[in-house]
Write an enzyme that holds these catalytic residues in place. Structure first.
Site, short mmCIF file in Angstrom:
data_model
loop_
_atom_site.label_atom_id
_atom_site.label_comp_id
_atom_site.label_asym_id
_atom_site.label_seq_id
_atom_site.Cartn_x
_atom_site.Cartn_y
_atom_site.Cartn_z
N ASN A 1 0.85 -1.18 0.00
CA ASN A 1 0.00 0.00 0.00
C ASN A 1 0.89 1.24 0.00
OD1 ASN A 1 -1.62 2.23 1.11
ND2 ASN A 1 -3.21 0.66 1.31
N HIS B 1 -3.49 0.73 -3.49
CA HIS B 1 -3.57 -0.32 -2.49
C HIS B 1 -2.50 -1.35 -2.84
CE1 HIS B 1 -8.02 0.27 -1.07
NE2 HIS B 1 -7.27 1.33 -0.87
N GLU C 1 -2.54 -4.50 -3.62
CA GLU C 1 -2.80 -5.34 -4.80
C GLU C 1 -2.65 -4.54 -6.09
OE1 GLU C 1 -5.38 -6.67 -1.30
OE2 GLU C 1 -4.85 -4.75 -2.25
N SER D 1 -7.80 -9.02 3.16
CA SER D 1 -8.85 -9.27 2.17
C SER D 1 -8.97 -8.08 1.21
CB SER D 1 -10.18 -9.47 2.92
OG SER D 1 -11.23 -9.75 2.04
N CYS E 1 -10.22 -5.18 -1.20
CA CYS E 1 -11.39 -4.32 -1.25
C CYS E 1 -12.11 -4.47 -2.59
CB CYS E 1 -10.97 -2.86 -1.04
SG CYS E 1 -10.10 -2.17 -2.48
N CYS F 1 -9.73 -3.61 -5.62
CA CYS F 1 -8.72 -4.64 -5.90
C CYS F 1 -9.37 -5.93 -6.37
CB CYS F 1 -7.85 -4.85 -4.67
SG CYS F 1 -6.97 -3.34 -4.20
N ASP G 1 -8.26 5.03 4.11
CA ASP G 1 -7.87 4.00 3.15
C ASP G 1 -9.04 3.15 2.70
OD1 ASP G 1 -5.43 2.89 1.81
OD2 ASP G 1 -6.14 1.05 2.77
#
Length: 151
Positions: free
Chosen positions: A40, A51, A53, A78, A80, A83, A143
């Site tokens: 991130n 982020h 990912e 996990s 979002c 992503c 975020d």
């Protein structure tokens, strides 16, 4: 059970935290090899989308559809909606998640679209996030797009 790819994602999360960001990390694995890493970088880059990912996928550069379909995305948290959308767009068939107690993205939707999810519930991932949130609640809420009440 140790997982070298999740360990690599955790290393990315720690690098992100060490550089002033949110401790979430990700790696993209194709055919048993890490092809990209990310963490991130929203705070560090003043970005609305970096982020872990998304940073990882950006660092992978251009890949063919066939490569994405052989990929596994590892993330310490996990993914979002944003992503998860990238996972669906590129048809990444499997996501390994370090923990989903702190935050749970649209996991059922990903499953309904054929994505295999492996939730490891790794304590180290959970503790990284809990420690960060305790010290930086407003940054965490920013975020994940949560409005904070003024204190």
């Amino acid at each position: 059970m140790p997982d070298k790819f999740l360990d690599a994602a955790i290393k990315e999360a720690r690098q992100g935290q060490d550089s002033g960001g949110i401790p979430i990390g990700s790696v993209l694995v194709i055919d048993g090899e890490i092809v990209a890493r990310g963490h991130n970088r929203r705070l560090q880059r003043g970005s609305s989308i970096l982020h872990a990912e998304m940073d990882c996928l950006e660092n992978a550069g251009r890949l063919s559809a066939a490569e994405y379909r052989r990929a596994v995305l590892y993330s310490t948290l996990s993914p979002c909606d944003m992503c998860s959308g990238a996972v669906l767009l590129y048809k990444i068939p499997k996501v390994v998640i370090g923990e989903n107690r702190t935050f749970q993205g649209p996991e059922e939707y990903l499953r309904s679209r054929g994505v295999e999810l492996v939730i490891t519930d790794r304590q180290e991932c959970y503790q990284l996030m809990q420690d960060f949130i305790r010290a930086n609640e407003s940054l965490w809420n920013e975020d994940i797009g949560v409005e904070c009440a003024e204190k």
